[in-house]
Scaffold this motif. Sequence first.
Motif, PDB file in Angstrom:
ATOM      1  N   ALA A   1      53.580  27.519  79.174  1.00  0.00           N
ATOM      2  CA  ALA A   1      53.307  28.314  80.360  1.00  0.00           C
ATOM      3  C   ALA A   1      52.564  27.509  81.413  1.00  0.00           C
ATOM      4  O   ALA A   1      52.953  27.506  82.579  1.00  0.00           O
ATOM      5  N   PHE A   2      51.522  26.813  81.026  1.00  0.00           N
ATOM      6  CA  PHE A   2      50.626  26.250  82.029  1.00  0.00           C
ATOM      7  C   PHE A   2      50.681  24.732  82.112  1.00  0.00           C
ATOM      8  O   PHE A   2      49.985  24.137  82.902  1.00  0.00           O
ATOM      9  N   GLU A   3      51.486  24.087  81.259  1.00  0.00           N
ATOM     10  CA  GLU A   3      51.672  22.653  81.439  1.00  0.00           C
ATOM     11  C   GLU A   3      53.089  22.387  81.920  1.00  0.00           C
ATOM     12  O   GLU A   3      53.318  21.576  82.790  1.00  0.00           O
ATOM     13  N   GLN A   4      54.051  23.130  81.315  1.00  0.00           N
ATOM     14  CA  GLN A   4      55.442  22.923  81.727  1.00  0.00           C
ATOM     15  C   GLN A   4      55.906  24.004  82.708  1.00  0.00           C
ATOM     16  O   GLN A   4      57.008  23.950  83.218  1.00  0.00           O
ATOM     17  N   TRP A   5      55.089  24.985  82.958  1.00  0.00           N
ATOM     18  CA  TRP A   5      55.390  26.089  83.866  1.00  0.00           C
ATOM     19  C   TRP A   5      56.731  26.768  83.547  1.00  0.00           C
ATOM     20  O   TRP A   5      57.469  27.158  84.426  1.00  0.00           O
ATOM     21  N   ASP A   6      57.042  26.884  82.245  1.00  0.00           N
ATOM     22  CA  ASP A   6      58.239  27.602  81.825  1.00  0.00           C
ATOM     23  C   ASP A   6      57.802  28.968  81.307  1.00  0.00           C
ATOM     24  O   ASP A   6      57.656  29.186  80.104  1.00  0.00           O
ATOM     25  N   ILE A   7      57.540  29.875  82.250  1.00  0.00           N
ATOM     26  CA  ILE A   7      56.948  31.165  81.903  1.00  0.00           C
ATOM     27  C   ILE A   7      57.872  31.975  80.997  1.00  0.00           C
ATOM     28  O   ILE A   7      57.436  32.609  80.032  1.00  0.00           O
ATOM     29  N   GLY A   8      59.156  31.932  81.280  1.00  0.00           N
ATOM     30  CA  GLY A   8      60.121  32.717  80.498  1.00  0.00           C
ATOM     31  C   GLY A   8      60.078  32.314  79.037  1.00  0.00           C
ATOM     32  O   GLY A   8      59.967  33.175  78.148  1.00  0.00           O
ATOM     33  N   MET A   9      60.144  31.006  78.780  1.00  0.00           N
ATOM     34  CA  MET A   9      60.128  30.532  77.404  1.00  0.00           C
ATOM     35  C   MET A   9      58.800  30.853  76.725  1.00  0.00           C
ATOM     36  O   MET A   9      58.752  31.243  75.559  1.00  0.00           O
ATOM     37  N   ALA A  10      57.694  30.673  77.473  1.00  0.00           N
ATOM     38  CA  ALA A  10      56.372  30.968  76.917  1.00  0.00           C
ATOM     39  C   ALA A  10      56.321  32.429  76.468  1.00  0.00           C
ATOM     40  O   ALA A  10      55.848  32.743  75.372  1.00  0.00           O
ATOM     41  N   ALA A  11      56.867  33.296  77.327  1.00  0.00           N
ATOM     42  CA  ALA A  11      56.866  34.721  76.991  1.00  0.00           C
ATOM     43  C   ALA A  11      57.705  34.964  75.743  1.00  0.00           C
ATOM     44  O   ALA A  11      57.326  35.765  74.868  1.00  0.00           O
ATOM     45  N   THR A  12      58.818  34.267  75.634  1.00  0.00           N
ATOM     46  CA  THR A  12      59.683  34.445  74.470  1.00  0.00           C
ATOM     47  C   THR A  12      58.960  34.045  73.180  1.00  0.00           C
ATOM     48  O   THR A  12      58.999  34.760  72.176  1.00  0.00           O
ATOM     49  N   ILE A  13      58.292  32.896  73.229  1.00  0.00           N
ATOM     50  CA  ILE A  13      57.538  32.465  72.039  1.00  0.00           C
ATOM     51  C   ILE A  13      56.458  33.491  71.724  1.00  0.00           C
ATOM     52  O   ILE A  13      56.232  33.858  70.566  1.00  0.00           O
ATOM     53  N   GLY A  14      55.820  33.977  72.805  1.00  0.00           N
ATOM     54  CA  GLY A  14      54.777  34.994  72.624  1.00  0.00           C
ATOM     55  C   GLY A  14      55.306  36.209  71.884  1.00  0.00           C
ATOM     56  O   GLY A  14      54.652  36.730  70.976  1.00  0.00           O
ATOM     57  N   VAL A  15      56.505  36.652  72.249  1.00  0.00           N
ATOM     58  CA  VAL A  15      57.079  37.830  71.597  1.00  0.00           C
ATOM     59  C   VAL A  15      57.314  37.547  70.107  1.00  0.00           C
ATOM     60  O   VAL A  15      56.977  38.357  69.238  1.00  0.00           O
ATOM     61  N   LEU A  16      57.863  36.372  69.816  1.00  0.00           N
ATOM     62  CA  LEU A  16      58.084  36.008  68.411  1.00  0.00           C
ATOM     63  C   LEU A  16      56.758  35.943  67.647  1.00  0.00           C
ATOM     64  O   LEU A  16      56.648  36.359  66.493  1.00  0.00           O
ATOM     65  N   TRP A  17      55.768  35.448  68.345  1.00  0.00           N
ATOM     66  CA  TRP A  17      54.438  35.289  67.767  1.00  0.00           C
ATOM     67  C   TRP A  17      53.870  36.662  67.391  1.00  0.00           C
ATOM     68  O   TRP A  17      53.380  36.877  66.284  1.00  0.00           O
ATOM     69  N   VAL A  18      53.990  37.598  68.334  1.00  0.00           N
ATOM     70  CA  VAL A  18      53.521  38.964  68.064  1.00  0.00           C
ATOM     71  C   VAL A  18      54.259  39.522  66.847  1.00  0.00           C
ATOM     72  O   VAL A  18      53.668  40.172  65.974  1.00  0.00           O
ATOM     73  N   ALA A  19      55.568  39.220  66.776  1.00  0.00           N
ATOM     74  CA  ALA A  19      56.356  39.732  65.656  1.00  0.00           C
ATOM     75  C   ALA A  19      55.805  39.234  64.322  1.00  0.00           C
ATOM     76  O   ALA A  19      55.821  39.957  63.323  1.00  0.00           O
ATOM     77  N   THR A  20      55.286  37.997  64.288  1.00  0.00           N
ATOM     78  CA  THR A  20      54.744  37.493  63.020  1.00  0.00           C
ATOM     79  C   THR A  20      53.400  38.137  62.693  1.00  0.00           C
ATOM     80  O   THR A  20      53.023  38.233  61.533  1.00  0.00           O
TER      81      THR A  20
ATOM     82  N   LEU B   1      57.039  40.978  77.517  1.00  0.00           N
ATOM     83  CA  LEU B   1      58.270  41.426  76.865  1.00  0.00           C
ATOM     84  C   LEU B   1      59.437  41.333  77.848  1.00  0.00           C
ATOM     85  O   LEU B   1      60.532  40.861  77.524  1.00  0.00           O
ATOM     86  N   GLY B   2      59.165  41.763  79.101  1.00  0.00           N
ATOM     87  CA  GLY B   2      60.190  41.697  80.130  1.00  0.00           C
ATOM     88  C   GLY B   2      60.525  40.253  80.483  1.00  0.00           C
ATOM     89  O   GLY B   2      61.688  39.860  80.536  1.00  0.00           O
ATOM     90  N   LEU B   3      59.475  39.424  80.670  1.00  0.00           N
ATOM     91  CA  LEU B   3      59.674  38.037  81.096  1.00  0.00           C
ATOM     92  C   LEU B   3      60.482  37.232  80.083  1.00  0.00           C
ATOM     93  O   LEU B   3      61.153  36.263  80.434  1.00  0.00           O
ATOM     94  N   SER B   4      60.383  37.656  78.803  1.00  0.00           N
ATOM     95  CA  SER B   4      61.095  36.898  77.774  1.00  0.00           C
ATOM     96  C   SER B   4      62.612  36.996  77.978  1.00  0.00           C
ATOM     97  O   SER B   4      63.368  36.254  77.372  1.00  0.00           O
ATOM     98  N   LEU B   5      63.033  37.928  78.825  1.00  0.00           N
ATOM     99  CA  LEU B   5      64.469  38.095  79.075  1.00  0.00           C
ATOM    100  C   LEU B   5      64.911  37.355  80.352  1.00  0.00           C
ATOM    101  O   LEU B   5      66.045  37.474  80.787  1.00  0.00           O
ATOM    102  N   TYR B   6      63.964  36.633  80.969  1.00  0.00           N
ATOM    103  CA  TYR B   6      64.265  35.960  82.239  1.00  0.00           C
ATOM    104  C   TYR B   6      64.143  34.448  82.111  1.00  0.00           C
ATOM    105  O   TYR B   6      63.342  33.958  81.314  1.00  0.00           O
ATOM    106  N   LYS B   7      64.936  33.766  82.896  1.00  0.00           N
ATOM    107  CA  LYS B   7      64.685  32.333  83.092  1.00  0.00           C
ATOM    108  C   LYS B   7      63.720  32.237  84.262  1.00  0.00           C
ATOM    109  O   LYS B   7      64.016  32.683  85.369  1.00  0.00           O
ATOM    110  N   TYR B   8      62.528  31.677  84.009  1.00  0.00           N
ATOM    111  CA  TYR B   8      61.495  31.677  85.039  1.00  0.00           C
ATOM    112  C   TYR B   8      60.692  30.390  84.884  1.00  0.00           C
ATOM    113  O   TYR B   8      59.728  30.336  84.137  1.00  0.00           O
ATOM    114  N   THR B   9      61.172  29.345  85.574  1.00  0.00           N
ATOM    115  CA  THR B   9      60.471  28.061  85.482  1.00  0.00           C
ATOM    116  C   THR B   9      60.019  27.645  86.867  1.00  0.00           C
ATOM    117  O   THR B   9      60.182  28.391  87.837  1.00  0.00           O
TER     118      THR B   9
END
Lengths: 358, 314
Positions: free
Chosen positions: B278-297, B56-64
């Motif tokens: 997360a593990f192919e493009q190493w864009d952790i922030g974006m992965a976390a963001t998608i994860g949050v949306l995913w949980v929301a669904t 949830l926290g990481l989704s607010l960060y740019k972390y690549t």
Amino acid sequence: MTELVIQNLYKRYGEVEVLKDINLTVKTGEFTVFVGPSGCGKSTLLRMICGLDEVSSGEIAIDGELMNAVPPSKRGIAMVFQSYALYPHMSVAQNMGYALRLAGESKELIAERVTRASEILKIDDYLDRKPRQLSGGQRQRVAIGRAIVREPKIFLFDEPLSNLDAALRVDMRMEFARLKDRLGTTMIYVTHDQVEAMTLADKIVVMRDGRIEQVGSPLDLYHHPENRFVAGFIGSPKMNFLPVTGGDGARLRLPGGSVAAPRIGKPFEIGVRPEHMEITDGAENTLTGNVLTSEHLGSDTFAYVQIEGVERPAMVRLDGERQITHGEDVSIGFADSAVHYFGSDGLTISQAQVPAAA
Amino acid sequence: MPTDLSQAADARTFRPSPHAKRGGLRAGQGRFGVMLLLPALIAFSLIVLSPFVQALGLSLYKYTISTPEPIFVGLANFKKLLADPTVRGSFVTTAVYVFFTTFFSITLGLAWAIILNEPFKGRNALRGISLLPWIMPATVSAFIFGWIFNSRYGVLNAVAMEFGFIEHPQAWLSTTSGAMTAIVMVKVWLSIPLFMSFFLAGLASMDREQIEAARVDGAGNYNVLKDHILPHLRPVILVVVVLGMIGNLQQFDSIYALTGGGPVRATSVLSVEVYRRAFEQWDIGMAATIGVLWVATILPPAYFYLRQLMKGAE
């Protein structure tokens, strides 16, 4: 005319024969009751007439038409189940109209028949309710209503009163009698309660161990049981049985006394109904015994008299006001005509040829 | 020790047992209950709650891979994602996947349960065998199906050619619809045992006489199913639909093992998308963001499921 004819009917589950050589005719408009102890096959017989259980061998015919392979819905029968088997998610009206709806009848006809049946059964106030909102007695009526609506040629009832409490059972028994008069349709009714059988039936079929023991009118069975089983099963309280221990040509020796010997046959056992016994010295036959206990029901008094050499105390039905002293030695008296004679094979030794005792 | 009872009674003071705790029996039971829950609570916090809060926290960060330290960007990730057609594509793919897997697992599970509810010889053995897909690890199942669909030596090609449906071996998994069909089939195959068990339990409580009464009333198989079995199973179906949806929304292993999300992005459902980011493009922030949306669904069906469970518990 609707006549049900069953010939040489057998039901087998693997090696086990549940019904053995059943032969029976039920005439139009007859109220027939199958009665017997649990496990005697009476429900199986009903289910086979209904078409829920397959026939192993033999024939079931309605109106001369062989029914063995006809599905239940095409036999012109309706069945009321022991558990009522109401459809829980349908309203009372939908429950009752279900068969007609499946048959593709018009809404008007369904509504008309449901209304008529519900008026007969006095459930017209509950038509919109679900089964779970009804009492036991009301559910029972809906189950009957569901059968009536189909206007079947034969009604089948599988122990319909066994889930009701005692008071309600008596009421519903009366309703069945009324229904029988009103509809005049052939009805087949299964019960283990011989009182229900006696009060409702035109014809009783007594069954035991997959066989028919005797068929006849209630009074026929009461007065002329063909064997010891029927004699003991029909009638409440039960008939008293006494072993014959010896005797000469004129008298049979019994524990505690003697009884007039029959004209023919060698009885092994005799039976006398409690209501045909008295506590008195002045009777054609007397037995002596000791009063074990008594039950006062108000209308009747039942005395249990221990006769030496008999395991089960004899039951004597007396007047409701009669006072009995426990532990007292008494004489049980009964008439010659009240005696039933049974051979060693359990069959009644018929005294039909013998003139009634003077 | 106060052994003289009469004296104690005179004084009208009873010393409480040294084992008694403050708050009485009820509070003691409460404490005991918490103690029993503690292991599960600790495990839940470590394995589920803390990663979720972190995500949830990481989704607010740019972390690549190009940012040595996470940079706080607020809701920028969410903004970017909602404008991203590939993510929207992932949502559509997930919806398609969840719809077909849920639909077929339930219909086939129900059909199988109805068959296995009929008495016949060998029924129990068949019931046992039917649980096999459930016991098998999902990746193993995925590889089995991988072989079935294989373009060179797959069973499907062999059978289809034998019967003359196709002339040449087909690369089933390299078409969009083929790959989707394959991952749906694997998941349906995996889900049938569980759903079948639910339905079997529901069918066991069905009143036999009710069905018989319906037969006497003239109901055929179709009407028995529609008017009696389905209404009876309604609560079970409700739970199974929700459970199925949740499970299918979360599905990852069988899909990744079979298609890896491909061809291109054809089977890239949300779970695969998160993994790839997360593990192919190493864009952790974006992965976390998608994860949050995913949980929301997942939350709405989960809420329904829990509400249904609570209702049952009352």
